[in-house]
Design a protein around this motif. Structure first.
Motif, mmCIF file in Angstrom:
data_model
loop_
_atom_site.group_PDB
_atom_site.id
_atom_site.type_symbol
_atom_site.label_atom_id
_atom_site.label_comp_id
_atom_site.label_asym_id
_atom_site.label_seq_id
_atom_site.Cartn_x
_atom_site.Cartn_y
_atom_site.Cartn_z
ATOM 1 N N LEU A 215 -1.170 -6.150 -28.943
ATOM 2 C CA LEU A 215 -1.902 -7.378 -28.670
ATOM 3 C C LEU A 215 -1.416 -8.440 -29.649
ATOM 4 C CD1 LEU A 215 -4.218 -8.572 -26.999
ATOM 5 C CD2 LEU A 215 -5.789 -7.721 -28.712
ATOM 6 N N GLY A 216 -0.870 -9.528 -29.161
ATOM 7 C CA GLY A 216 -0.312 -10.566 -30.027
ATOM 8 C C GLY A 216 -1.072 -11.875 -29.912
ATOM 9 N N ASP A 217 -1.133 -12.604 -31.017
ATOM 10 C CA ASP A 217 -1.787 -13.909 -31.037
ATOM 11 C C ASP A 217 -1.193 -14.720 -32.182
ATOM 12 O OD1 ASP A 217 -3.497 -15.919 -30.199
ATOM 13 O OD2 ASP A 217 -5.322 -14.763 -30.530
ATOM 14 N N ASP A 218 -1.498 -16.007 -32.188
ATOM 15 C CA ASP A 218 -0.936 -16.853 -33.238
ATOM 16 C C ASP A 218 -1.668 -16.697 -34.558
ATOM 17 O OD1 ASP A 218 -3.186 -18.098 -32.171
ATOM 18 O OD2 ASP A 218 -2.283 -20.079 -32.070
ATOM 19 N N VAL A 219 -2.993 -16.644 -34.536
ATOM 20 C CA VAL A 219 -3.754 -16.563 -35.783
ATOM 21 C C VAL A 219 -4.876 -15.531 -35.673
ATOM 22 C CG1 VAL A 219 -3.301 -18.952 -36.458
ATOM 23 C CG2 VAL A 219 -5.366 -18.425 -35.164
ATOM 24 N N MET A 220 -5.333 -15.071 -36.829
ATOM 25 C CA MET A 220 -6.472 -14.154 -36.916
ATOM 26 C C MET A 220 -7.492 -14.771 -37.856
ATOM 27 S SD MET A 220 -7.857 -11.004 -36.515
ATOM 28 C CE MET A 220 -6.606 -9.761 -36.288
ATOM 29 N N ASN A 221 -8.692 -14.976 -37.362
ATOM 30 C CA ASN A 221 -9.813 -15.399 -38.201
ATOM 31 C C ASN A 221 -10.745 -14.198 -38.348
ATOM 32 O OD1 ASN A 221 -9.566 -18.298 -38.910
ATOM 33 N ND2 ASN A 221 -9.327 -18.494 -36.710
ATOM 34 N N ALA A 222 -11.893 -14.274 -37.687
ATOM 35 C CA ALA A 222 -12.863 -13.182 -37.753
ATOM 36 C C ALA A 222 -12.515 -12.046 -36.800
ATOM 37 C CB ALA A 222 -14.260 -13.709 -37.466
ATOM 38 N N GLY A 223 -11.557 -12.262 -35.900
ATOM 39 C CA GLY A 223 -11.078 -11.208 -35.021
ATOM 40 C C GLY A 223 -11.749 -11.131 -33.671
ATOM 41 N N GLY A 224 -12.855 -11.829 -33.495
ATOM 42 C CA GLY A 224 -13.609 -11.738 -32.252
ATOM 43 C C GLY A 224 -12.850 -12.164 -31.010
ATOM 44 N N SER A 225 -11.929 -13.094 -31.149
ATOM 45 C CA SER A 225 -11.198 -13.569 -29.971
ATOM 46 C C SER A 225 -10.214 -12.532 -29.450
ATOM 47 C CB SER A 225 -10.457 -14.869 -30.290
ATOM 48 O OG SER A 225 -9.442 -14.635 -31.245
ATOM 49 N N LYS A 226 -9.916 -11.511 -30.222
ATOM 50 C CA LYS A 226 -8.992 -10.455 -29.784
ATOM 51 C C LYS A 226 -9.706 -9.400 -28.938
ATOM 52 C CE LYS A 226 -6.336 -12.516 -32.733
ATOM 53 N NZ LYS A 226 -6.997 -13.793 -32.801
ATOM 54 N N VAL A 227 -11.003 -9.305 -29.077
ATOM 55 C CA VAL A 227 -11.763 -8.225 -28.441
ATOM 56 C C VAL A 227 -11.746 -8.294 -26.910
ATOM 57 C CG1 VAL A 227 -14.056 -7.154 -28.278
ATOM 58 C CG2 VAL A 227 -13.162 -7.893 -30.504
ATOM 59 N N PRO A 228 -11.976 -9.448 -26.263
ATOM 60 C CA PRO A 228 -11.932 -9.455 -24.795
ATOM 61 C C PRO A 228 -10.581 -9.007 -24.230
ATOM 62 C CG PRO A 228 -12.993 -11.451 -25.594
ATOM 63 C CD PRO A 228 -12.414 -10.744 -26.798
ATOM 64 N N ALA A 229 -9.479 -9.436 -24.840
ATOM 65 C CA ALA A 229 -8.159 -9.015 -24.369
ATOM 66 C C ALA A 229 -7.980 -7.508 -24.575
ATOM 67 C CB ALA A 229 -7.069 -9.785 -25.097
ATOM 68 N N PHE A 230 -8.453 -6.994 -25.701
ATOM 69 C CA PHE A 230 -8.382 -5.559 -25.972
ATOM 70 C C PHE A 230 -9.113 -4.781 -24.882
ATOM 71 C CE2 PHE A 230 -10.800 -1.990 -27.943
ATOM 72 C CZ PHE A 230 -9.741 -1.097 -28.063
ATOM 73 N N PHE A 231 -10.336 -5.201 -24.545
ATOM 74 C CA PHE A 231 -11.112 -4.499 -23.518
ATOM 75 C C PHE A 231 -10.468 -4.629 -22.141
ATOM 76 C CE2 PHE A 231 -14.754 -4.465 -26.528
ATOM 77 C CZ PHE A 231 -14.980 -3.099 -26.483
ATOM 78 N N THR A 232 -9.926 -5.794 -21.833
ATOM 79 C CA THR A 232 -9.260 -5.979 -20.539
ATOM 80 C C THR A 232 -8.094 -5.002 -20.413
ATOM 81 O OG1 THR A 232 -9.888 -8.307 -20.367
ATOM 82 C CG2 THR A 232 -7.965 -7.604 -19.098
ATOM 83 N N LEU A 233 -7.295 -4.914 -21.461
ATOM 84 C CA LEU A 233 -6.162 -3.990 -21.427
ATOM 85 C C LEU A 233 -6.634 -2.539 -21.362
ATOM 86 C CD1 LEU A 233 -3.946 -5.802 -24.056
ATOM 87 C CD2 LEU A 233 -3.461 -5.602 -21.614
ATOM 88 N N ARG A 234 -7.586 -2.189 -22.199
ATOM 89 C CA ARG A 234 -8.068 -0.809 -22.244
ATOM 90 C C ARG A 234 -8.696 -0.391 -20.911
ATOM 91 N NH1 ARG A 234 -12.608 1.244 -26.395
ATOM 92 N NH2 ARG A 234 -13.931 0.402 -24.779
#
Length: 135
Positions: free
Chosen positions: A39-58
Motif C-alpha cells: 500500500l503506497g501513499d505520499d505521506v503518513m500522519n496518524a495512519g487512518g487514511s490508509k485503513v480504507p484502502a487496506f480493507f478494500t484490498l483485503r
C-alpha cells in the motif's frame, strides 16, 4: 505509484470506494486473489487514511503486509498501523529530516522550523492519547 509499478514490472491496483460507473469494482487494475500488494501513499500522519484502502484490498483477497510512504510525519501512524493491523510502514524520509534539510538550506527560518516540529509534536500527542483511550 503507477510509475514505480511500471519500473518494477509489477501490477498497479488502485483501491477506491465502490463506484457507480465503469466496472463498479472497488479496485482498478489487474490482480489475482492471493497476490501480495504494498500500500503506497505520499505521506503518513496518524495512519487512518490508509485503513480504507487496506480493507478494500483485503476484502478483495489481496494480501497487504507493508505500507510505503514518501514522508512520515511521525504522528503515530506507523505505530497504529502495526498495533491494529500488523502493517509495517516503510518511509523514504521523516518529517524531521525534511525540515532539517529545509532549514540547513535556508528555505525555512529557525522560527518556522520550531513551529512546524511543535505542531507535529501536538498531533503526535493527540494520536497517542486516542490510542491509549482505545486500548
Amino acid at each position: 505509484t503507477l510509475s514505480l509499478a511500471i519500473l518494477l514490472g509489477r501490477p498497479h491496483v488502485t483501491p477506491r470506494s465502490r463506484k457507480t460507473h465503469g466496472s463498479g469494482e472497488p479496485i482498478d487494475g489487474i490482480w489475482k486473489v492471493g497476490q501480495t500488494a504494498i500500500l503506497g501513499d505520499d505521506v503518513m500522519n496518524a495512519g487512518g487514511s490508509k485503513v480504507p484502502a487496506f480493507f478494500t484490498l483485503r476484502e478483495s483477497g489481496i494480501i497487504v503486509k507493508h505500507v510505503i510512504v514518501l514522508i512520515d510525519y511521525e504522528a503515530g501512524g506507523r505505530d497504529m498501523l502495526w498495533r491494529r493491523y500488523r502493517l509495517r510502514t516503510i518511509s523514504c524520509f521523516s518529517i524531521k529530516k525534511v525540515m532539517n534539510h529545509a532549514r540547513d538550506l535556508g528555505k525555512i527560518s529557525a522560527k518556522e522550523y520550531k513551529e512546524a516540529l511543535g505542531f507535529n509534536r501536538l498531533v503526535r500527542e493527540v494520536v497517542q492519547r486516542d490510542a491509549e483511550r482505545d486500548s
